[in-house]
Design a protein around this motif. Structure first.
Motif, mmCIF file in Angstrom:
data_model
loop_
_atom_site.group_PDB
_atom_site.id
_atom_site.type_symbol
_atom_site.label_atom_id
_atom_site.label_comp_id
_atom_site.label_asym_id
_atom_site.label_seq_id
_atom_site.Cartn_x
_atom_site.Cartn_y
_atom_site.Cartn_z
ATOM 1 N N MET A 98 103.014 30.859 24.884
ATOM 2 C CA MET A 98 102.702 30.905 23.464
ATOM 3 C C MET A 98 103.188 32.249 22.919
ATOM 4 N N PRO A 99 103.375 32.375 21.603
ATOM 5 C CA PRO A 99 103.737 33.682 21.034
ATOM 6 C C PRO A 99 102.554 34.655 21.114
ATOM 7 N N LYS A 100 102.854 35.944 21.225
ATOM 8 C CA LYS A 100 101.803 36.960 21.209
ATOM 9 C C LYS A 100 101.669 37.467 19.769
ATOM 10 N N TYR A 101 101.039 36.633 18.928
ATOM 11 C CA TYR A 101 100.801 37.035 17.540
ATOM 12 C C TYR A 101 99.938 38.298 17.488
ATOM 13 N N GLY A 102 100.055 39.023 16.388
ATOM 14 C CA GLY A 102 99.218 40.199 16.200
ATOM 15 C C GLY A 102 97.739 39.871 16.108
ATOM 16 N N LEU A 103 97.426 38.607 15.880
ATOM 17 C CA LEU A 103 96.030 38.169 15.795
ATOM 18 C C LEU A 103 95.376 38.021 17.167
ATOM 19 N N VAL A 104 96.182 38.043 18.219
ATOM 20 C CA VAL A 104 95.632 37.901 19.566
ATOM 21 C C VAL A 104 95.083 39.252 20.015
ATOM 22 N N ALA A 106 88.138 31.138 34.365
ATOM 23 C CA ALA A 106 87.254 30.036 34.759
ATOM 24 C C ALA A 106 88.029 28.856 35.325
ATOM 25 N N VAL A 107 89.266 28.689 34.865
ATOM 26 C CA VAL A 107 90.063 27.540 35.319
ATOM 27 C C VAL A 107 91.322 27.979 36.073
ATOM 28 N N ARG A 108 91.464 29.292 36.296
ATOM 29 C CA ARG A 108 92.586 29.843 37.060
ATOM 30 C C ARG A 108 93.941 29.410 36.475
ATOM 31 N N MET A 109 94.042 29.535 35.169
ATOM 32 C CA MET A 109 95.281 29.148 34.490
ATOM 33 C C MET A 109 95.890 30.363 33.804
ATOM 34 N N GLN A 110 97.141 30.655 34.140
ATOM 35 C CA GLN A 110 97.851 31.762 33.517
ATOM 36 C C GLN A 110 98.547 31.309 32.240
ATOM 37 N N VAL A 111 98.639 32.218 31.297
ATOM 38 C CA VAL A 111 99.383 31.976 30.061
ATOM 39 C C VAL A 111 100.354 33.135 29.865
ATOM 40 N N TYR A 112 101.619 32.796 29.639
ATOM 41 C CA TYR A 112 102.639 33.794 29.332
ATOM 42 C C TYR A 112 102.774 33.924 27.818
ATOM 43 N N PHE A 113 102.907 35.172 27.357
ATOM 44 C CA PHE A 113 103.024 35.453 25.931
ATOM 45 C C PHE A 113 104.403 36.048 25.640
ATOM 46 N N ILE A 114 105.089 35.466 24.649
ATOM 47 C CA ILE A 114 106.348 36.013 24.166
ATOM 48 C C ILE A 114 106.022 37.024 23.069
ATOM 49 N N ASP A 115 106.370 38.284 23.325
ATOM 50 C CA ASP A 115 106.008 39.351 22.395
ATOM 51 C C ASP A 115 107.274 40.000 21.835
ATOM 52 N N SER A 116 107.156 40.513 20.612
ATOM 53 C CA SER A 116 108.262 41.186 19.948
ATOM 54 C C SER A 116 107.720 42.075 18.846
ATOM 55 N N GLU A 117 108.143 43.322 18.845
ATOM 56 C CA GLU A 117 107.767 44.231 17.757
ATOM 57 C C GLU A 117 108.278 43.706 16.425
ATOM 58 N N ASP A 118 109.426 43.076 16.429
ATOM 59 C CA ASP A 118 110.072 42.631 15.197
ATOM 60 C C ASP A 118 109.460 41.343 14.640
ATOM 61 N N PHE A 119 109.003 40.440 15.517
ATOM 62 C CA PHE A 119 108.668 39.097 15.064
ATOM 63 C C PHE A 119 107.205 38.681 15.214
ATOM 64 N N PHE A 120 106.465 39.241 16.164
ATOM 65 C CA PHE A 120 105.134 38.685 16.424
ATOM 66 C C PHE A 120 103.983 39.679 16.364
ATOM 67 N N ARG A 121 104.223 40.906 15.957
ATOM 68 C CA ARG A 121 103.126 41.869 15.906
ATOM 69 C C ARG A 121 102.313 41.790 14.610
ATOM 70 N N ARG A 122 102.838 41.158 13.585
ATOM 71 C CA ARG A 122 102.129 41.111 12.300
ATOM 72 C C ARG A 122 100.825 40.324 12.422
ATOM 73 N N LYS A 123 99.851 40.676 11.613
ATOM 74 C CA LYS A 123 98.526 40.054 11.682
ATOM 75 C C LYS A 123 98.485 38.756 10.875
ATOM 76 N N ALA A 124 99.396 37.878 11.175
ATOM 77 C CA ALA A 124 99.484 36.589 10.487
ATOM 78 C C ALA A 124 100.332 35.677 11.342
ATOM 79 N N LEU A 125 100.261 34.376 11.053
ATOM 80 C CA LEU A 125 101.056 33.424 11.812
ATOM 81 C C LEU A 125 102.427 33.228 11.164
#
Length: 278
Positions: A44-50, A86-105
Motif C-alpha cells: 500500500m502507499p505510505k500516505y502521510g496519514l499513516v 496478531a496475524v503475522r502478516m507483513q505489509v510493504y509501504f511505497i514511500d516518496s517525499e514527492d508523492f505520499f508524504r502529504r496529509k491527504a489521500l
C-alpha cells in the motif's frame, strides 16, 4: 493444489488507515489466503496519514535507494514495512517525499483533485513492480485493488512482459465504487509513453483521462475481474459485458471467513487456465 504465491496491490489497509469497505477487504483477504498456507506479499502507499510510530513502520534499507524515472525526472523510492503481529502478516509501504508524504489521500483541503495524481499512481505501480523484482519473488497471481493499482496490469503485460518473474503470472483486478469525476493531468498520456508502454496499448487515454480510462485499461490487461462492489459505474458494467475472461462478484458477506475460501478456489481455477496473450 500446491502453495500459491499471491501479490496484493492495495490502495489502503485497515488499521493503517480508517476502516472502510475496501480497507477491510484489503486487510482480511490477504490474511485469510495466507492462513490457508499460501505465500503473500501485500503493498500500500505510505500516505502521510499513516502513523509510523504507532504502527511501527521501519525502512527496509536493502529495498530502498532505487530511483523511479517519470519523464525526465528521478524520484527516490523508499520502502518501509510493518507487521500485523496478531496475524503475522507483513505489509510493504511505497514511500516518496514527492508523492505520499502529504496529509491527504487524493484531494487537498479544498476538495480539489491533486494535479500530480497521475504521477502518483505511476510511481506507485512502478515502485511495487521494481520492489518485487528486487525481492526476486515471482508471484503466481497479482491481485490489484482499487484505481490506484490500475496501471499494474498494463505495465506487467508490456514493459515487464519478458521478465522471468512475471511471464506466467495471472492478473486479477477488483473494481469498487471508488470512482471519481475528476480528470487527470493532460500530460498523463505523454508520461505513460515515456515509460515504454506501446502507444497501441493506451487507446483509452485519447483525450483527457479519468477514472474509467484507467479502469478499462486494467480490465483489458487482466486475466480476470472481480466486481468488488455492486455499485461500480454503469459504463464499466457495460464494458464488462464484452469481457470474455473470468469475472466474479465479491461474495455478499462481511465475514471474511466465508469469502476467503471462494477467492482461494477462484485463484486455483484461474491458475489452471493459460495466461492471456497480448
Amino acid at each position: 493444489m500446491s502453495k500459491k504465491r499471491i501479490l496484493y496491490v492495495t490502495p489502503a489497509i485497515y488499521p493503517y488507515l480508517s476502516e472502510s469497505y475496501i480497507t477491510s477487504i484489503c486487510r482480511f483477504l490477504p490474511q485469510g489466503i495466507q492462513e490457508r498456507e499460501n505465500e503473500i506479499r501485500t503493498f500500500m502507499p505510505k500516505y502521510g496519514l499513516v502513523n509510523e510510530r504507532k504502527n511501527m513502520l521501519h525502512e527496509v534499507i536493502r529495498l530502498s535507494g532505487q530511483n523511479i524515472i517519470l519523464e525526465e525526472d528521478d524520484y527516490p523510492l523508499i520502502i518501509k514495512v510493518a507487521s500485523l503481529q496478531a496475524v503475522r502478516m507483513q505489509v510493504y509501504f511505497i514511500d516518496s517525499e514527492d508523492f505520499f508524504r502529504r496529509k491527504a489521500l487524493f484531494k487537498d483541503e479544498n476538495d480539489l483533485f491533486f494535479d500530480d495524481n497521475d504521477s502518483r499512481i505511476l510511481f506507485y505501480a512502478k515502485g511495487v513492480i521494481e520492489t518485487v523484482r528486487k525481492l526476486g519473488w515471482n508471484p503466481d497471481i497479482i491481485h490489484c485493488h482499487g484505481w490506484i493499482s490500475a496501471l499494474i496490469p498494463v505495465f506487467i503485460r508490456t514493459v515487464y512482459k519478458d521478465n522471468p518473474l512475471f511471464q506466467d503470472v495471472r492478473i486479477v483486478t477488483s473494481l469498487y465504487n471508488d470512482n471519481f469525476s475528476d480528470k487527470f493531468s493532460p500530460n498523463f498520456l505523454k508520461k505513460l509513453k515515456t515509460t515504454g508502454i506501446p502507444r497501441e496499448h493506451l487507446k483509452h487515454f485519447k483525450g483527457i483521462a479519468g477514472y474509467d480510462t484507467i479502469a478499462k485499461t486494467a480490465i483489458d490487461f487482466s486475466d480476470a475481474t472481480v466486481i468488488g462492489h455492486p455499485s461500480i459505474t454503469p459504463s464499466l458494467k457495460k464494458y464488462l459485458k464484452k469481457y470474455e475472461h473470468p469475472t466474479i462478484m465479491h461474495p455478499e458477506t462481511e465475514d471474511y471467513l466465508e469469502y476467503v475460501d471462494e477467492y482461494n478456489h477462484f485463484y486455483e481455477e484461474l491458475l489452471e487456465l493459460a495466461p492471456r496473450e497480448f
